[in-house]
Design a protein around this motif. Structure first.
Motif, short mmCIF file in Angstrom:
data_model
loop_
_atom_site.label_atom_id
_atom_site.label_comp_id
_atom_site.label_asym_id
_atom_site.label_seq_id
_atom_site.Cartn_x
_atom_site.Cartn_y
_atom_site.Cartn_z
N TYR A 53 8.99 6.13 34.11
CA TYR A 53 8.49 5.51 32.89
C TYR A 53 9.30 4.26 32.57
N GLN A 135 12.39 7.91 26.76
CA GLN A 135 11.24 7.06 26.43
C GLN A 135 10.69 7.46 25.07
N THR A 137 8.35 7.02 21.57
CA THR A 137 6.93 6.72 21.37
C THR A 137 6.71 5.21 21.37
N ASP A 139 8.46 2.96 22.99
CA ASP A 139 8.50 2.51 24.39
C ASP A 139 7.18 2.77 25.10
N SER A 140 6.64 3.97 24.90
CA SER A 140 5.43 4.36 25.63
C SER A 140 4.21 3.55 25.20
N SER A 201 -3.92 7.22 22.04
CA SER A 201 -2.76 6.33 21.91
C SER A 201 -3.21 5.02 21.29
#
Length: 339
Positions: A53, A135, A137, A139-140, A201
């Motif tokens: 990731y 990682q 949220t 970052d994701s 998302s």
């Protein structure tokens, strides 16, 4: 055997959880804007369990991590039995172009992370190291700039059967379609007005990812009404409210700033931020005192006074408690007395 795995094999490597990082490399740098522009390092992390990731970190986050590790595990700590030889972090740089500084740091930071992830298990399991490579949220949800010319990829999700799933569906973030939307590619989710879309998302401020009727894809925010939003997450973006005066008309503009609400900017950084946002050089920065009069900002001391006077004033969430009033530079009529 790689050095990192070799050291870990001697320290019960197999007992480590699968989410422990085993390697990290900088894939890119990206410019972000706070009160002044800064660059973040886009880091690809690989874990023991095989997952991969991206995380986004500023140099000052590396520096803060190193300071904590030196205090806890450095040779200067005479009270702890757990000390080791820590990697050397590249020093702070105060002169030069920010992008060039960031680019020049990449090899040294890669070497730093390689050494860091080769340390004994009791260092790797330290909470600050785990948090640094975790990682979040935020970052994701980032979309790497190198991919912004392409539509973001979506992930495959299992379809939810209606039986026994009513509670989960009621708890899930979802939206209702306000208009028909026909996707232009396989990545985009098509739907009809009135359809319920379960949200997966937030791609960016304009696009969401969701699933409806067994299909998954991205779609524009403007085509739907949010029924249940995502829970509040660790987003570093806050908002600076500006009142802009021109020709006896006042307009309001909120500027997104990736800074903590308690931070105090330098006067020059604040002025450049406002000039850039309003695309005007001939403007003055002001704040409003308790009597409603405008006070012009001319220095760091003025900015500090403005911030201190705003402390304790009720403010909306994610909004700086102090506000800026933007006036034409040569217009002194907004003040009770001319300087």
């Amino acid at each position: 055997m790689a050095l990192a795995q070799h050291l870990r094999a001697e320290s019960d490597f197999e007992q480590l959880p699968d989410d422990v990082p085993i390697s990290a490399n900088i894939a890119d740098i990206e410019e972000k804007r706070g009160f002044t522009s800064h660059f973040v390092f886009v880091i690809e992390v690989k874990t023991k369990g095989g997952s991969k990731y991206l995380i986004y970190r500023r140099y000052r986050q590396f520096y803060a991590l190193q300071s904590k590790l030196e205090e806890r595990f450095g040779p200067e700590n005479k009270t702890s039995p757990f000390t080791c030889s820590l990697p050397v972090l590249p020093a702070k740089v105060y002169m030069g172009a920010k992008q060039e500084i960031a680019e020049s740091r990449i090899p040294a930071l890669n070497a730093y992370m390689k050494h860091l992830l080769s340390l004994p298990v009791w260092v790797l399991m330290d909470a600050d190291i785990r948090i640094f490579f975790y990682q979040s949220t935020y970052d994701s949800e980032q979309v790497p700039q190198a991919l912004r010319r392409l539509r973001p990829r979506t992930r495959k999700v299992k379809s939810v059967s209606p039986q026994g799933a009513s509670f989960d569906r009621l708890a899930a973030p979802r939206a209702e379609a306000l208009f028909d939307f026909t996707g232009n590619s396989k990545l985009e989710l098509s739907f009809k007005v009135g359809d319920v879309i379960f949200l997966l998302s937030r791609i960016n401020k304009d696009w969401l990812e969701g699933t409806a009727k067994g299909a998954t894809g991205i779609f524009p925010v403007s085509f739907v009404k949010i029924i249940k939003d995502f829970p509040e997450e660790d987003d570093p973006t806050n908002w600076l409210r500006c009142y802009y005066y021109e020709d006896a008309i006042s307009t309001i503009k909120d500027i997104a700033v990736e800074e903590d609400l308690s931070s105090t900017p330098l006067f020059t950084d604040l002025r450049e931020l406002v000039r850039r946002e309003f695309q005007r050089e001939d403007i003055a920065l002001n704040y409003q005192d308790a009597d409603g009069d405008l006070i012009r900002l001319l220095s760091d001391e003025d900015v500090g006074l403005m911030v201190r006077r705003a402390q304790g004033i009720p403010s909306q969430k994610r909004l700086f408690p102090w506000k800026l009033h933007i006036t034409p530079k040569d217009n002194y009529s907004v003040y009770n007395t001319a300087p």
